[in-house]
Design an enzyme around this catalytic site. Sequence first.
Site, short mmCIF file in Angstrom:
data_model
loop_
_atom_site.label_atom_id
_atom_site.label_comp_id
_atom_site.label_asym_id
_atom_site.label_seq_id
_atom_site.Cartn_x
_atom_site.Cartn_y
_atom_site.Cartn_z
N LYS A 228 0.85 -1.20 0.00
CA LYS A 228 0.00 0.00 0.00
C LYS A 228 0.88 1.25 0.00
CE LYS A 228 -3.23 2.64 2.94
NZ LYS A 228 -4.18 2.62 4.08
N ASP A 233 -2.56 10.15 3.73
CA ASP A 233 -3.97 9.78 3.85
C ASP A 233 -4.71 10.84 4.65
OD1 ASP A 233 -6.40 8.59 3.95
OD2 ASP A 233 -5.79 6.91 5.25
N LYS A 240 -10.17 12.96 7.87
CA LYS A 240 -9.75 12.56 9.22
C LYS A 240 -9.66 13.80 10.11
CE LYS A 240 -6.72 8.64 8.01
NZ LYS A 240 -7.43 7.57 8.72
N ASP A 251 1.50 6.29 5.66
CA ASP A 251 0.51 5.40 5.05
C ASP A 251 1.03 4.71 3.78
OD1 ASP A 251 -1.93 4.24 5.63
OD2 ASP A 251 -3.08 5.64 4.39
N ASP A 310 -12.21 7.04 3.38
CA ASP A 310 -11.02 6.81 4.20
C ASP A 310 -10.61 5.34 4.21
OD1 ASP A 310 -8.92 7.52 5.81
OD2 ASP A 310 -10.11 7.78 7.64
N GLU A 312 -9.39 3.76 1.81
CA GLU A 312 -8.83 3.87 0.47
C GLU A 312 -7.77 2.81 0.19
OE1 GLU A 312 -7.69 5.50 3.01
OE2 GLU A 312 -5.56 5.01 2.79
N ARG A 314 -7.55 -0.42 0.89
CA ARG A 314 -8.06 -1.68 0.34
C ARG A 314 -8.50 -1.51 -1.11
NH1 ARG A 314 -12.67 -2.09 4.84
NH2 ARG A 314 -10.99 -1.05 5.97
N1 BES Z 1 -4.44 4.49 6.82
C1 BES Z 1 -5.63 4.21 7.55
C2 BES Z 1 -5.42 3.18 8.64
C3 BES Z 1 -4.65 3.60 9.84
C4 BES Z 1 -5.12 4.61 10.65
C5 BES Z 1 -3.53 2.92 10.18
C6 BES Z 1 -4.44 4.94 11.78
C7 BES Z 1 -2.85 3.24 11.30
C8 BES Z 1 -3.29 4.27 12.10
C9 BES Z 1 -6.70 3.67 6.62
O1 BES Z 1 -6.68 4.16 5.34
C10 BES Z 1 -8.00 4.06 7.23
O2 BES Z 1 -8.26 5.23 7.33
N2 BES Z 1 -8.80 3.07 7.63
C11 BES Z 1 -10.05 3.31 8.24
C12 BES Z 1 -11.04 2.34 7.68
C13 BES Z 1 -12.46 2.65 8.00
C14 BES Z 1 -12.89 3.96 7.37
C15 BES Z 1 -13.34 1.50 7.50
C16 BES Z 1 -9.89 3.11 9.75
O3 BES Z 1 -9.14 2.24 10.16
O4 BES Z 1 -10.51 3.87 10.49
ZN ZN Z 2 -4.85 4.75 4.61
MN MN Z 3 -7.72 5.99 5.15
#
Ligand code: BES
Ligand code: ZN
Ligand code: MN
Length: 460
Positions: A228, A233, A240, A251, A310, A312, A314
């Site tokens: 990834k 992000d 966020k 990220d 968010d 994104e 996946r």
């Molecule tokens: N990059 C983030 C995941 C992340 C956040 C990793 C904080 C480490 C620390 C990812 O893109 C994300 O925002 N995931 C969301 C998914 C949700 C919207 C289904 C998450 O984990 O809140």
């Molecule tokens: Zn992310």
């Molecule tokens: Mn995200």
Amino acid sequence: MPSVFETAPAASAIPITFATKATWDATCAELPAQARQFALANGFAAKPGACLALPSADGQIAQIVFGLEEKNAKSLDLFRPGLLPGLLPPGVYRFANAPHDTRLAVLAFALGSYRFSRYRKSDAADVRLVPPDGIDAADTKRMADAAALARDLINTPANDMGPEELALAAQHLANRFDANFNCIVGDDLTRQNFPLIHAVGMASSRAPRLIDLTWGDPAHPKVTLVGKGVCFDSGGLDLKPSAGMLIMKKDMGGAANVLALAQMVMDAKLRVRLRVLIPAVENAVAGNAFRPLDIFTSRKGLAVEIGNTDAEGRLILADALALADEENPDLLVDLGTLTGAARVALGPDLPPFYTNDETLALDIAACAKQENDPLWRLPLWPAYDAWLDSKVANITNAPSGTFAGSITCALFLQRFVEHAKSWLHVDIYGWTPSAKPARPEGGECQAARAIYKLLGERYG
Ligand code: BES
Ligand code: ZN
Ligand code: MN
């Protein structure tokens, strides 16, 4: 990169003696009278991580004593010697006796020497180690160099590490090892059918791209690594909050770690046909950004509804995994900083991994333990697969509930993997929130050493 290892014969290397609370008295009794008195006067008791330089009669440093946990201690950290480079005065050192695990201690010493010095000269002392006999210093250096690459890429802020700069880093690696390099940029992603990578990346002024590196004998087993590469992000329109956005330069940690892993594989000349795929994007906010409830038909042909912009990571991995899957790789591995839920479940230091290959699960868990690169298996729980149902498309990228977020992300990715003989997915954190031995605060190499070990055992 300057090596932490001193290879010239160093008779003058300063010996480091490891001791535990239990062995300290005996060690102390052996010391010359002046050094013993100095240690006693300092109240040295070989507490884990305690370090003391003992003087010779003429005031030089005669030796170092360093405290370790007892071998059976619950708190045993085999990377404890990784503190040494930050504690020692400049000089060349050697181990006078064996720590609990010599190989991991040497690795820890190398990992603990890392400094991020791109923007400010490091004020760290020049501390070097003569590798003990019987240690494969070249392989240890290979691992430490790879970790430094991953850390540098992650630590470099997003203004200097956008999709293009990430691609340049991959190209640099490809050139170094005579690998093939290809990159699909911007609207070509649409033309060549990578709709999800394009959708996530198009709002940024820095064009999204798919990095594609191949190396090795085409007749060897096909190992494909997907990372990834979200260079920043923001969350997109599902923005966020500041606290959640703060460290999102990390990220692209999955991309950084597959590049680190690729560097080790190519440097060690493992007998694989390696392919590295990195979808590199910035998840930005603009008038042309993708929106909640937009629907895109993915490379694989699945209509994907955007439940949350968010989620994104996946999305971009889905198109890259679909491409990887098209050539039936023997082993398909993806790494990404995909969910906050993984950190809630297991914390920052213990990434969950997913696979339905039971042999692979056992093997990777064993390698993770051996390399002190911990990983923990979570299930691709079939009953939760229905949570990905969309009312209007084939699948949603963000189920409405918040339960089992790392598992539902893994199940989402699984939908895009069909032909690979074996698939491993690791939801890494890629970041050390506060410094620990051998692990300075900031970007971190996670899962790469464990997987390198596995590949070495299978294809070395
Ligand atoms: N990059 C983030 C995941 C992340 C956040 C990793 C904080 C480490 C620390 C990812 O893109 C994300 O925002 N995931 C969301 C998914 C949700 C919207 C289904 C998450 O984990 O809140
Ligand atoms: Zn992310
Ligand atoms: Mn995200």
